[in-house]
Design a protein around this motif. Structure first.
Motif, PDB file in Angstrom:
ATOM      1  N   PRO A 166      42.853  51.454  49.478  1.00  0.00           N
ATOM      2  CA  PRO A 166      44.092  50.938  48.907  1.00  0.00           C
ATOM      3  C   PRO A 166      43.962  49.575  48.245  1.00  0.00           C
ATOM      4  O   PRO A 166      44.693  49.300  47.307  1.00  0.00           O
ATOM      5  N   ASN A 167      43.046  48.719  48.741  1.00  0.00           N
ATOM      6  CA  ASN A 167      42.995  47.390  48.131  1.00  0.00           C
ATOM      7  C   ASN A 167      41.637  46.691  48.208  1.00  0.00           C
ATOM      8  O   ASN A 167      41.566  45.479  48.373  1.00  0.00           O
ATOM      9  N   ASP A 168      40.563  47.457  48.070  1.00  0.00           N
ATOM     10  CA  ASP A 168      39.241  46.845  47.946  1.00  0.00           C
ATOM     11  C   ASP A 168      39.007  46.549  46.466  1.00  0.00           C
ATOM     12  O   ASP A 168      39.358  47.363  45.611  1.00  0.00           O
ATOM     13  N   ILE A 169      38.391  45.428  46.196  1.00  0.00           N
ATOM     14  CA  ILE A 169      38.179  45.047  44.804  1.00  0.00           C
ATOM     15  C   ILE A 169      36.699  45.260  44.460  1.00  0.00           C
ATOM     16  O   ILE A 169      35.813  44.715  45.132  1.00  0.00           O
ATOM     17  N   TYR A 170      36.483  46.064  43.438  1.00  0.00           N
ATOM     18  CA  TYR A 170      35.124  46.468  43.073  1.00  0.00           C
ATOM     19  C   TYR A 170      34.770  46.075  41.634  1.00  0.00           C
ATOM     20  O   TYR A 170      35.638  46.105  40.755  1.00  0.00           O
ATOM     21  N   VAL A 171      33.499  45.752  41.432  1.00  0.00           N
ATOM     22  CA  VAL A 171      32.971  45.671  40.072  1.00  0.00           C
ATOM     23  C   VAL A 171      31.832  46.677  40.056  1.00  0.00           C
ATOM     24  O   VAL A 171      30.903  46.579  40.870  1.00  0.00           O
ATOM     25  N   GLY A 172      31.940  47.664  39.161  1.00  0.00           N
ATOM     26  CA  GLY A 172      30.980  48.769  39.202  1.00  0.00           C
ATOM     27  C   GLY A 172      31.121  49.459  40.553  1.00  0.00           C
ATOM     28  O   GLY A 172      32.226  49.706  41.030  1.00  0.00           O
ATOM     29  N   ASP A 173      29.976  49.722  41.201  1.00  0.00           N
ATOM     30  CA  ASP A 173      30.020  50.380  42.507  1.00  0.00           C
ATOM     31  C   ASP A 173      29.892  49.378  43.657  1.00  0.00           C
ATOM     32  O   ASP A 173      29.504  49.753  44.761  1.00  0.00           O
TER      33      ASP A 173
ATOM     34  N   ILE B 136      33.491  43.271  45.642  1.00  0.00           N
ATOM     35  CA  ILE B 136      33.464  41.819  45.410  1.00  0.00           C
ATOM     36  C   ILE B 136      34.526  41.117  46.265  1.00  0.00           C
ATOM     37  O   ILE B 136      34.452  39.913  46.496  1.00  0.00           O
ATOM     38  N   GLY B 137      35.509  41.891  46.734  1.00  0.00           N
ATOM     39  CA  GLY B 137      36.545  41.263  47.544  1.00  0.00           C
ATOM     40  C   GLY B 137      37.355  42.280  48.310  1.00  0.00           C
ATOM     41  O   GLY B 137      37.319  43.482  48.024  1.00  0.00           O
ATOM     42  N   GLY B 138      38.094  41.774  49.293  1.00  0.00           N
ATOM     43  CA  GLY B 138      38.923  42.654  50.118  1.00  0.00           C
ATOM     44  C   GLY B 138      40.220  41.959  50.503  1.00  0.00           C
ATOM     45  O   GLY B 138      40.323  40.729  50.445  1.00  0.00           O
ATOM     46  N   VAL B 139      41.183  42.766  50.885  1.00  0.00           N
ATOM     47  CA  VAL B 139      42.517  42.260  51.216  1.00  0.00           C
ATOM     48  C   VAL B 139      42.961  42.855  52.555  1.00  0.00           C
ATOM     49  O   VAL B 139      42.783  44.053  52.795  1.00  0.00           O
TER      50      VAL B 139
ATOM     51  N   SER C 162      58.106  38.779  56.974  1.00  0.00           N
ATOM     52  CA  SER C 162      57.073  38.091  56.190  1.00  0.00           C
ATOM     53  C   SER C 162      55.812  38.946  56.093  1.00  0.00           C
ATOM     54  O   SER C 162      55.651  39.927  56.823  1.00  0.00           O
ATOM     55  N   ALA C 163      54.945  38.555  55.180  1.00  0.00           N
ATOM     56  CA  ALA C 163      53.668  39.252  55.017  1.00  0.00           C
ATOM     57  C   ALA C 163      52.561  38.206  54.979  1.00  0.00           C
ATOM     58  O   ALA C 163      52.668  37.205  54.257  1.00  0.00           O
ATOM     59  N   ILE C 164      51.537  38.450  55.780  1.00  0.00           N
ATOM     60  CA  ILE C 164      50.364  37.579  55.757  1.00  0.00           C
ATOM     61  C   ILE C 164      49.341  38.272  54.881  1.00  0.00           C
ATOM     62  O   ILE C 164      48.848  39.353  55.214  1.00  0.00           O
ATOM     63  N   VAL C 165      49.067  37.673  53.740  1.00  0.00           N
ATOM     64  CA  VAL C 165      48.171  38.303  52.772  1.00  0.00           C
ATOM     65  C   VAL C 165      46.813  37.609  52.863  1.00  0.00           C
ATOM     66  O   VAL C 165      46.624  36.503  52.367  1.00  0.00           O
ATOM     67  N   GLY C 166      45.875  38.249  53.552  1.00  0.00           N
ATOM     68  CA  GLY C 166      44.537  37.674  53.731  1.00  0.00           C
ATOM     69  C   GLY C 166      43.612  38.179  52.628  1.00  0.00           C
ATOM     70  O   GLY C 166      43.522  39.385  52.384  1.00  0.00           O
TER      71      GLY C 166
ATOM     72  N   ILE D 138      49.411  42.786  44.801  1.00  0.00           N
ATOM     73  CA  ILE D 138      48.333  41.847  45.176  1.00  0.00           C
ATOM     74  C   ILE D 138      46.988  42.321  44.603  1.00  0.00           C
ATOM     75  O   ILE D 138      46.233  41.532  44.018  1.00  0.00           O
ATOM     76  N   SER D 139      46.689  43.611  44.726  1.00  0.00           N
ATOM     77  CA  SER D 139      45.407  44.125  44.206  1.00  0.00           C
ATOM     78  C   SER D 139      45.324  43.908  42.698  1.00  0.00           C
ATOM     79  O   SER D 139      44.277  43.538  42.158  1.00  0.00           O
ATOM     80  N   LEU D 140      46.442  44.159  42.042  1.00  0.00           N
ATOM     81  CA  LEU D 140      46.484  44.013  40.589  1.00  0.00           C
ATOM     82  C   LEU D 140      46.272  42.549  40.182  1.00  0.00           C
ATOM     83  O   LEU D 140      45.547  42.257  39.218  1.00  0.00           O
ATOM     84  N   ALA D 141      46.894  41.655  40.921  1.00  0.00           N
ATOM     85  CA  ALA D 141      46.756  40.214  40.625  1.00  0.00           C
ATOM     86  C   ALA D 141      45.291  39.800  40.740  1.00  0.00           C
ATOM     87  O   ALA D 141      44.770  39.061  39.882  1.00  0.00           O
ATOM     88  N   ILE D 142      44.607  40.289  41.771  1.00  0.00           N
ATOM     89  CA  ILE D 142      43.198  39.919  41.961  1.00  0.00           C
ATOM     90  C   ILE D 142      42.367  40.536  40.836  1.00  0.00           C
ATOM     91  O   ILE D 142      41.509  39.870  40.241  1.00  0.00           O
ATOM     92  N   ALA D 143      42.628  41.798  40.529  1.00  0.00           N
ATOM     93  CA  ALA D 143      41.835  42.484  39.491  1.00  0.00           C
ATOM     94  C   ALA D 143      42.009  41.787  38.133  1.00  0.00           C
ATOM     95  O   ALA D 143      41.023  41.534  37.432  1.00  0.00           O
ATOM     96  N   ARG D 144      43.245  41.457  37.780  1.00  0.00           N
ATOM     97  CA  ARG D 144      43.489  40.825  36.468  1.00  0.00           C
ATOM     98  C   ARG D 144      42.848  39.444  36.385  1.00  0.00           C
ATOM     99  O   ARG D 144      42.271  39.069  35.364  1.00  0.00           O
ATOM    100  N   TRP D 145      42.944  38.686  37.473  1.00  0.00           N
ATOM    101  CA  TRP D 145      42.330  37.350  37.520  1.00  0.00           C
ATOM    102  C   TRP D 145      40.798  37.469  37.344  1.00  0.00           C
ATOM    103  O   TRP D 145      40.195  36.740  36.556  1.00  0.00           O
ATOM    104  N   LEU D 146      40.200  38.433  38.057  1.00  0.00           N
ATOM    105  CA  LEU D 146      38.737  38.595  37.983  1.00  0.00           C
ATOM    106  C   LEU D 146      38.292  39.089  36.603  1.00  0.00           C
ATOM    107  O   LEU D 146      37.246  38.682  36.095  1.00  0.00           O
TER     108      LEU D 146
END
Ligand code: BTN
Length: 256
Positions: A112-119, A122-125, A138-142, A91-99
């Motif tokens: 483990p899964n915060d999405i950063y640009v520079g320091d 920009i997003g969280g999971v 099942s997994a709820i992916v927020g 999931i983290s990789l999918a968000i990073a590649r899309w961004l």
């Protein structure tokens, strides 16, 4: 409002848009506990999420109508629950590649899964796994992504960014959701096909502060260490001047 947006794995699946909800994760969880079965790929999208939840009991604030706040239902029954971290990686990789494609900049994943640009974040999971006995049900992916919001509380402004900070114009939330879910679908299928090693390698390539010396908070004490690696089960490995230890999310924090 319901609509069908995705192709492939999520073909014909629902996007349920809620004008107001406390938390899309909570909403999806409640829906799952009802007898009506929900299909994999169902998305709950909030226009105004007023009690969004973050990791470690934190609150996720989002200006109404300006950001992506949604939860996606996945059923990774093909994974052994002891490999839960593999879903986090996908999931983290999918968000990073899309961004990266959208913004034409490098994107970092803060373990483990915060999405950063520079320091700046920009997003969280927030992934919540529902297990039945020893099997994964099942997994709820927020997912929360800062999109058109540029006004943030002064105390956190220097550590937060949004898509608008880079594109300099407003983006269409629905279009972003479709593109992001396509990216998630790609990585999820790769995970299903067993491409875990390649995904972990791509995740590590983007790992925030990998190989750098920084302070970490361990049991409330600030200690300098070098982020060495991530273990196979997703623990953070840090070298404290020759003493190497690994931690789970509750045991260590970055000092940003
Ligand atoms: C974090 O970085 O702490 C995780 C933030 C996750 C926020 C998203 S927004 C949609 C979904 N619903 C929630 O209540 N939280 C997640």
């Amino acid at each position: 409002m319901q609509s069908n947006t995705f192709s492939g794995l999520f073909e014909g699946q629902n996007v349920i848009t809620l004008q107001q909800v406390d938390s899309t994760n909570e909403y999806l969880k409640k829906e799952l506990s009802k007898s009506r079965p929900l299909t994999e790929g169902t998305v709950i999208l909030a226009v105004h999420q007023f009690a969004g939840r973050g990791q470690q009991g934190a609150t996720w604030f989002s200006e109404p109508g300006r950001n992506l706040t949604f939860s996606l239902l996945l059923m990774p029954t093909f994974l052994n629950p002891k490999h839960q971290f593999r879903l986090t990686v996908a999931i983290s990789l999918a968000i990073a590649r899309w961004l990266e494609q959208l913004l034409s900049v490098g994107v970092k994943i803060k373990w483990p899964n915060d999405i950063y640009v520079g320091d700046r974040k920009i997003g969280g999971v927030l992934i919540e796994n529902i297990l039945k006995g020893k099997a994964w049900k099942s997994a709820i992916v927020g997912i929360g992504i800062n999109v058109n919001q540029t006004d943030f509380p002064a105390a956190i402004r220097r550590r937060i960014t949004s898509i608008k900070d880079y594109l300099r114009e407003d983006s269409d939330i629905g279009e972003l959701l479709t593109a992001l879910c396509r990216s998630i679908e790609r990585e999820y299928l790769a995970l299903k096909q067993g491409q875990t090693e390649a995904q972990l390698a791509s995740y590590k390539q983007r790992l925030y502060r990998l190989g750098e010396r920084h302070p970490f908070l361990v049991s409330g004490v600030k200690v300098d260490g070098i982020l060495l690696d991530i273990t196979e089960t997703g623990r953070l490995q840090i070298d404290f001047g020759g003493h190497v230890a690994d931690f789970d999310i509750k045991e260590v924090a970055f000092v940003i």
